[in-house]
Design a protein around this motif. Structure first.
Motif, PDB file in Angstrom:
ATOM      1  N   GLU A 347     -55.614 -43.768  27.860  1.00  0.00           N
ATOM      2  CA  GLU A 347     -54.751 -42.612  27.264  1.00  0.00           C
ATOM      3  C   GLU A 347     -53.634 -42.215  28.346  1.00  0.00           C
ATOM      4  N   GLU A 348     -53.911 -42.442  29.497  1.00  0.00           N
ATOM      5  CA  GLU A 348     -52.908 -42.428  30.585  1.00  0.00           C
ATOM      6  C   GLU A 348     -51.626 -42.972  30.283  1.00  0.00           C
ATOM      7  N   ALA A 349     -51.690 -44.328  29.925  1.00  0.00           N
ATOM      8  CA  ALA A 349     -50.580 -45.279  29.444  1.00  0.00           C
ATOM      9  C   ALA A 349     -49.807 -44.571  28.345  1.00  0.00           C
ATOM     10  N   ILE A 350     -50.659 -43.848  27.327  1.00  0.00           N
ATOM     11  CA  ILE A 350     -49.748 -43.320  26.218  1.00  0.00           C
ATOM     12  C   ILE A 350     -49.165 -42.071  26.581  1.00  0.00           C
ATOM     13  N   LYS A 351     -49.867 -41.400  27.608  1.00  0.00           N
ATOM     14  CA  LYS A 351     -49.137 -40.182  28.061  1.00  0.00           C
ATOM     15  C   LYS A 351     -47.789 -40.498  28.766  1.00  0.00           C
ATOM     16  N   TYR A 356     -42.115 -40.419  29.010  1.00  0.00           N
ATOM     17  CA  TYR A 356     -40.694 -41.115  28.927  1.00  0.00           C
ATOM     18  C   TYR A 356     -39.881 -40.721  27.466  1.00  0.00           C
ATOM     19  N   ALA A 357     -40.674 -41.023  26.419  1.00  0.00           N
ATOM     20  CA  ALA A 357     -40.022 -40.864  25.064  1.00  0.00           C
ATOM     21  C   ALA A 357     -39.375 -39.312  24.958  1.00  0.00           C
ATOM     22  N   LYS A 358     -39.997 -38.450  25.479  1.00  0.00           N
ATOM     23  CA  LYS A 358     -39.331 -37.198  25.477  1.00  0.00           C
ATOM     24  C   LYS A 358     -38.086 -37.087  25.959  1.00  0.00           C
ATOM     25  N   THR A 359     -37.721 -37.866  26.714  1.00  0.00           N
ATOM     26  CA  THR A 359     -36.509 -37.625  27.838  1.00  0.00           C
ATOM     27  C   THR A 359     -35.481 -38.896  26.939  1.00  0.00           C
ATOM     28  N   ILE A 360     -35.815 -39.459  25.968  1.00  0.00           N
ATOM     29  CA  ILE A 360     -34.883 -40.323  25.378  1.00  0.00           C
ATOM     30  C   ILE A 360     -33.675 -39.249  24.702  1.00  0.00           C
ATOM     31  N   LEU A 361     -32.439 -39.531  25.113  1.00  0.00           N
ATOM     32  CA  LEU A 361     -31.327 -38.477  24.548  1.00  0.00           C
ATOM     33  C   LEU A 361     -30.574 -39.153  23.747  1.00  0.00           C
ATOM     34  N   PHE A 362     -30.122 -38.702  22.691  1.00  0.00           N
ATOM     35  CA  PHE A 362     -29.139 -39.378  21.553  1.00  0.00           C
ATOM     36  C   PHE A 362     -27.761 -38.561  21.509  1.00  0.00           C
ATOM     37  N   ASP A 363     -26.712 -39.182  21.085  1.00  0.00           N
ATOM     38  CA  ASP A 363     -25.623 -38.432  20.902  1.00  0.00           C
ATOM     39  C   ASP A 363     -25.846 -37.446  19.555  1.00  0.00           C
ATOM     40  N   SER A 364     -25.271 -36.119  19.728  1.00  0.00           N
ATOM     41  CA  SER A 364     -25.668 -35.290  18.718  1.00  0.00           C
ATOM     42  C   SER A 364     -25.048 -35.735  17.397  1.00  0.00           C
ATOM     43  N   GLY A 365     -26.357 -35.601  16.598  1.00  0.00           N
ATOM     44  CA  GLY A 365     -26.134 -35.953  15.026  1.00  0.00           C
ATOM     45  C   GLY A 365     -26.261 -37.289  14.825  1.00  0.00           C
ATOM     46  N   LYS A 366     -26.561 -38.361  15.841  1.00  0.00           N
ATOM     47  CA  LYS A 366     -26.342 -39.848  15.818  1.00  0.00           C
ATOM     48  C   LYS A 366     -27.521 -40.593  16.203  1.00  0.00           C
ATOM     49  N   PHE A 392     -47.783 -51.036  18.466  1.00  0.00           N
ATOM     50  CA  PHE A 392     -47.136 -49.418  18.639  1.00  0.00           C
ATOM     51  C   PHE A 392     -46.412 -48.956  17.472  1.00  0.00           C
ATOM     52  N   SER A 393     -46.175 -47.628  17.497  1.00  0.00           N
ATOM     53  CA  SER A 393     -45.536 -47.255  16.273  1.00  0.00           C
ATOM     54  C   SER A 393     -44.536 -46.152  16.952  1.00  0.00           C
ATOM     55  N   ILE A 394     -43.352 -46.340  16.806  1.00  0.00           N
ATOM     56  CA  ILE A 394     -42.109 -45.575  17.247  1.00  0.00           C
ATOM     57  C   ILE A 394     -41.681 -44.519  16.066  1.00  0.00           C
ATOM     58  N   GLU A 395     -42.056 -43.255  16.179  1.00  0.00           N
ATOM     59  CA  GLU A 395     -42.050 -42.271  15.357  1.00  0.00           C
ATOM     60  C   GLU A 395     -40.719 -41.086  15.856  1.00  0.00           C
ATOM     61  N   GLY A 396     -39.645 -40.982  14.985  1.00  0.00           N
ATOM     62  CA  GLY A 396     -38.750 -40.030  14.974  1.00  0.00           C
ATOM     63  C   GLY A 396     -38.880 -38.576  14.593  1.00  0.00           C
ATOM     64  N   ASN A 454     -37.387 -29.572  21.700  1.00  0.00           N
ATOM     65  CA  ASN A 454     -38.806 -29.828  21.905  1.00  0.00           C
ATOM     66  C   ASN A 454     -39.083 -30.807  20.392  1.00  0.00           C
ATOM     67  N   ASN A 455     -38.424 -30.085  19.275  1.00  0.00           N
ATOM     68  CA  ASN A 455     -38.610 -30.602  18.218  1.00  0.00           C
ATOM     69  C   ASN A 455     -37.827 -31.944  17.884  1.00  0.00           C
ATOM     70  N   ARG A 456     -36.816 -32.192  18.314  1.00  0.00           N
ATOM     71  CA  ARG A 456     -35.950 -33.196  18.619  1.00  0.00           C
ATOM     72  C   ARG A 456     -36.500 -34.214  19.382  1.00  0.00           C
ATOM     73  N   ARG A 457     -37.322 -35.347  19.192  1.00  0.00           N
ATOM     74  CA  ARG A 457     -38.195 -36.023  20.006  1.00  0.00           C
ATOM     75  C   ARG A 457     -38.410 -37.582  19.513  1.00  0.00           C
ATOM     76  N   VAL A 458     -38.673 -38.351  20.257  1.00  0.00           N
ATOM     77  CA  VAL A 458     -39.607 -39.466  19.959  1.00  0.00           C
ATOM     78  C   VAL A 458     -40.820 -39.757  20.453  1.00  0.00           C
ATOM     79  N   GLU A 459     -41.720 -40.214  19.531  1.00  0.00           N
ATOM     80  CA  GLU A 459     -43.062 -40.304  20.058  1.00  0.00           C
ATOM     81  C   GLU A 459     -43.355 -41.787  19.759  1.00  0.00           C
ATOM     82  N   VAL A 460     -44.350 -42.352  20.912  1.00  0.00           N
ATOM     83  CA  VAL A 460     -45.016 -43.631  20.912  1.00  0.00           C
ATOM     84  C   VAL A 460     -46.314 -43.436  20.794  1.00  0.00           C
TER      85      VAL A 460
END
Length: 464
Positions: A347-351, A356-366, A392-396, A454-460
């Protein structure tokens, strides 16, 4: 002698269809020597007179100084033989009947020639007395006798014989035959005794291989052998004939059909894969020191038990997680038995992944990454490599700005972008999946700027 030569030719012709044998090994026999004719037996009126001078050769017998009889015979079975005898002599002593109690008178009738041709049926008594050298016999037969030009008659014959065998095939023979004349008048042809003494030679036995055993008794007539094996050879002298010997040129015991067992493991050398080292029958006669079912010569670890599939060596466990390398899907990384030797995602590894996933930043609208995001993606890649057997599943996800359709597509594209980066960084594509959920799964309020962020996020997520 010229008469004897004529007689010999006649007997050779008769031998083609007549027989008198001495034994079954050498069925043919030929005898020759001297004969004596005694007419006194016919002159005597009493039996005691007939026998009293039976061997009075000096006064009564007519004997020539050369070979005077020839006999050819063949064995017919059951101690019986049948043959023909021809003899010549010269009658110079002819016994006249006695007058009253007076003496017998012996006269010379004129040096008359004597000829006789007789057929003889002989019965050997050799087996009866159980002798190998002395052969008594009895015989009967018949023939025709001539004395001079005027006396001739058929005779019925019977008598006794005795042969002493110097060797198996050469003997000294004696035969005495009483010949009863068929003529009633003595002056026509007297009944008389004829004695034969000479040498007998047996022949006709066939010994193709020359081993001293006749073909008829030889179980191997074309190969020289031993008498105790009925003429069959025993090349290696192990007491087993070559025909029954599985190893005829190498001595061995009967229990192995004549083959040796050099290492004494109960397996004949010819069937032993390791004939010089005692081993197990189940392994073809080869040893298995560690008892793992792999022969020492094929065992890479002969002193340590191991499976055949690994050359007789125990399977390694490089990472020491108690899951053998052959079964360990992560042989170089310690894991758990439940996860096939691979480490289980904690669970620690998933956390950490999601932090890290929460800090992934995308260009606006891209779906393109901002430059500061790449170290974050590299950190996520490193964590995934720690769990090479996990999927693993990558969810946007997006905020509520824009249309649902646009947000759905954007979430899918951003999740796919992360997945593709991870694949390009060495994570197997089979371990990854991606999905987009648009604005359907918010974790905060879309009414505030912070909530939308917060809602604009990627989860692993771990796929189990």
């Amino acid at each position: 002698m010229k008469h004897l030569n004529k007689l010999f030719v006649a007997l050779v012709m008769l031998a083609g269809f007549s027989s008198q044998a001495q034994d079954s090994n050498n069925p043919w026999a030929i005898s020759f020597g001297a004969n004596a004719v005694d007419t006194r037996i016919s002159a005597a009126s009493k039996l005691e007179d007939q026998l009293s001078q039976f061997f009075n050769a000096k006064d009564n017998w007519n004997i020539t100084n050369s070979v005077s009889y020839l006999s050819v015979s063949k064995y017919v079975g059951s101690n019986f033989s049948f043959g023909v005898t021809g003899s010549v002599n010269r009658i110079t002593r002819y016994v006249l009947p006695r007058v009253g109690e007076g003496p017998y008178t012996v006269v010379n009738p004129g040096d008359k020639n004597y000829y006789a041709a007789d057929a003889v049926i002989n019965y050997s008594l050799m087996n009866l007395i159980k002798s190998k050298t002395i052969e008594p016999s009895i015989h009967i037969g018949g023939g025709y006798t001539w004395i001079g030009d005027e006396l001739h008659a058929g005779t019925l014959n019977g008598g006794l014989g005795l042969t002493y065998w110097f060797t198996e095939m050469i003997g000294l023979s004696w035969r005495s035959t009483y010949k009863q004349s068929f003529e009633d008048v003595r002056e026509d042809m007297p009944s008389h005794m004829q004695h034969f003494a000479g040498l007998t030679f047996k022949f006709g036995g066939k010994d193709t291989d020359g081993d001293g055993i006749y073909d008829k008794d030889d179980a191997c007539p074309e190969v020289a052998g031993l008498k105790q094996f009925n003429g069959c050879p025993d090349t290696d002298a192990d007491g087993i004939t070559d025909a029954a010997d599985a190893c005829p040129e190498v001595a061995g015991p009967a229990e192995f059909n004549g083959c040796p067992d050099t290492d004494g493991d109960g397996i004949a050398d010819k069937d032993d894969a390791c004939p010089d080292v005692a081993g197990l029958k189940s392994l073809g006669g080869c040893p298995d020191t560690d008892g793992d079912g792999v022969t020492d010569k094929s065992d890479k670890c002969p002193d340590v038990k191991g499976p055949k599939e690994n050359g007789g060596c125990p399977w390694p466990d490089r990472d020491g997680d108690k899951v053998l390398d052959k079964d360990d899907k992560c042989p170089d990384v310690a894991g758990t038995v439940a996860n096939n030797g691979c480490p289980e995602v904690t669970e620690e590894a998933i956390k950490r992944l999601n932090d890290y996933a929460k800090t992934i930043l995308f260009d606006s609208g891209k779906a393109s990454f901002k430059q500061q995001t790449y170290p974050v993606l590299q950190a996520i890649t490193a964590i995934l490599k720690e769990y090479p057997n996990s999927n693993f599943s990558i969810e946007g996800h997006t905020d509520s700005d824009g249309t649902d359709a646009a947000n759905q597509k954007l979430s899918e594209d951003r999740a796919a972008a992360v997945k593709n980066y991870l694949i390009e960084s060495g994570i197997a594509s089979s371990r990854l999946a991606s999905a987009g959920f648009g604005e359907s799964k918010p974790i905060d309020s879309n009414k505030t700027k912070a909530g939308k962020a917060n809602n604009r996020r990627v989860e692993v997520k771990l796929v189990k």
